[in-house]
Design an enzyme around this catalytic site. Structure first.
Site: not given
Length: 438
Positions: A30, A86, A124, A161, A225, A268, A324, A331
């Site tokens: 480092d 990053t 990343t 973490e 949430n 649906c 499908k 519909r």
């Protein structure tokens, strides 16, 4: 293995401790003198469960040292792991300055090293960073090409973490991005003590998996949430509702629906999304994420139309009309919506769907199609060959297995826009192939 880890931040420290625990000889590198001094003294620069003991034991046993000397670290190691930061740039993109700097420094050190060296990206980075940015810098500074005593891999980390040491020791899989034809033997050797599947993928795919993993985690949190707030307003204990939702391992917590492709539809999903959003509106609850679902779905239809329109207003053959394969339910089918848009813009359109017989449609299904495409019978044809006769563009939504031989045999000379991900379409001689997102 002798490994240098560049970047003594969160991922770098955990990597140092865990790689040393596996028996490798590790050097932490480092630019921060304080971080180097702490690591060299057997103290972790980060706070994380069990990391203090891991670092202390690794230094005591002689498996972990630390330095600011890039050239010395490269000279004394076989593999360099890149774990530098990053962060986000001002425009939201990823700032890759630290990656550029450390790759250049390692490349310069490799230039002076007679032996083989391997560079592994743990940070990343966006898809394409390795091929478009990192490898050119590395080759330029090292004065040699990949394969000439120089190797490069992507090895994204999936460490949370608070549980990162446990995640390192017991990952769901080990992901390695490698150039074509390279099975990454040196990384397989490094991770051999870890009992987890190893997946070797193209560099861009490996880089993308970390990105989409974190985005997917954010999607799940945003969904839970917002939906939780709406349920609570209805007097529902959202924790219990979500506990039961997660009991479904077939559809809800599973690979189901996680396949990139065309828009969703049917009787649906669109209806129930609108219904749930009406509950939010009734209680004045903001739900920006959930309210983006239907517009996002429409955007896929619009993007597909644009892909067709780029080839001019010629004749178009559409395979698949029901929402499908294997059903005649029209519909809110995205293929119906795509057909409407093509017809409205003046395209000559022919449609083939083995399961749809207009004369047999009834009830809400019939009412829907009479409202959306009242002259559907004029557009439908009886065979794949009839759909393709004179068509310039073939749009493949879904095709029954028994129709695929006839389809493939008649595609020569056509522009094929594949919405279904049919592998065989790529191999058709004389056809021009375009995948929706592949």
């Amino acid at each position: 293995m002798r490994i240098s880890v560049f970047g003594i931040g969160y991922v770098g420290v955990v990597s140092c401790g865990c790689l040393a625990e596996l028996g490798h000889e590790v050097i932490g590198v480092d630019i921060s003198a304080d971080k180097v001094a702490m690591l060299a003294a057997g103290r972790s620069p980060i706070v994380e469960e069990t990391i203090d003991d891991l670092i202390a034991n690794a230094v005591r046993d002689g498996n972990l040292t630390a330095t600011q000397d890039v050239a010395g670290a490269v000279a004394r190691s076989d593999v360099s792991f890149i774990s530098v930061g990053t962060p986000s740039a001002a425009d939201g993109s990823v700032a890759l300055g630290a990656v550029d700097a450390v790759i250049a420094s390692i490349g310069q050190a490799v230039r002076e090293k007679p032996g083989t060296h391997t560079v592994v990206m743990r940070s990343t980075v966006p898809p394409g960073t390795g091929e478009d940015r990192v490898i050119p810098i590395l080759e330029r500074e090292a004065g040699r090409k990949l394969g000439d005593r120089l190797f490069y891999y992507s090895n994204p980390e999936f460490l949370r973490e608070g549980s990162s040491v446990r995640d390192f020791r017991a990952p769901p899989f080990t992901l390695i991005g490698a150039p074509d034809g390279d099975d990454a033997p040196i990384l397989r050797q490094i991770y051999a003590p870890i009992s987890a599947p190893v997946h070797v993928a193209p560099l861009r795919v490996a880089e993308s998996v970390k990105h989409i993993s974190n985005v997917y985690h954010a999607v799940k949190l945003a969904f839970a949430n917002e939906a939780g707030a709406i349920l609570a307003a209805q007097g529902v204990d959202a924790r219990e509702a979500f506990r039961l939702l997660c009991e479904d391992r077939v559809l809800n917590v599973s690979p189901a629906y996680l396949r990139p492709g065309f828009a969703f539809g049917g009787s649906c999903l669109p209806k129930d999304v609108r219904s749930f959003l009406s509950l939010a509106d009734g209680h004045a609850i903001a739900a920006p994420f959930l309210k983006s679902i239907l517009p996002g779905n429409q955007a896929i239809i619009d993007r597909t139309f644009d892909a067709i329109a780029r080839h001019g207003r010629g004749s178009v053959a559409l395979f698949g009309l029901a929402f499908k394969q294997g059903t005649d339910d029209l519909r809110e089918s995205p293929f119906v919506l795509l057909s409407e848009k093509l017809l409205g813009r003046g395209f000559d359109l022919r449609i083939y769907d083995r399961s749809v017989r207009v004369a047999q449609l009834m009830g809400a299904n019939r009412a829907y199609i009479d409202r959306e495409i009242p002259h559907l019978e004029r557009l439908m044809v009886a065979t794949p060959e009839a759909a393709l006769d004179g068509a310039r563009v073939a749009v493949i939504g879904h095709v029954a297995p028994e129709d695929r031989p006839a389809l493939l045999a008649a595609l020569a000379g056509k522009i094929v826009i594949d919405l279904a991900g049919m592998t065989a379409l790529r191999e058709v001689p004389g056809a021009t192939y375009e995948g929706l997102c592949w």
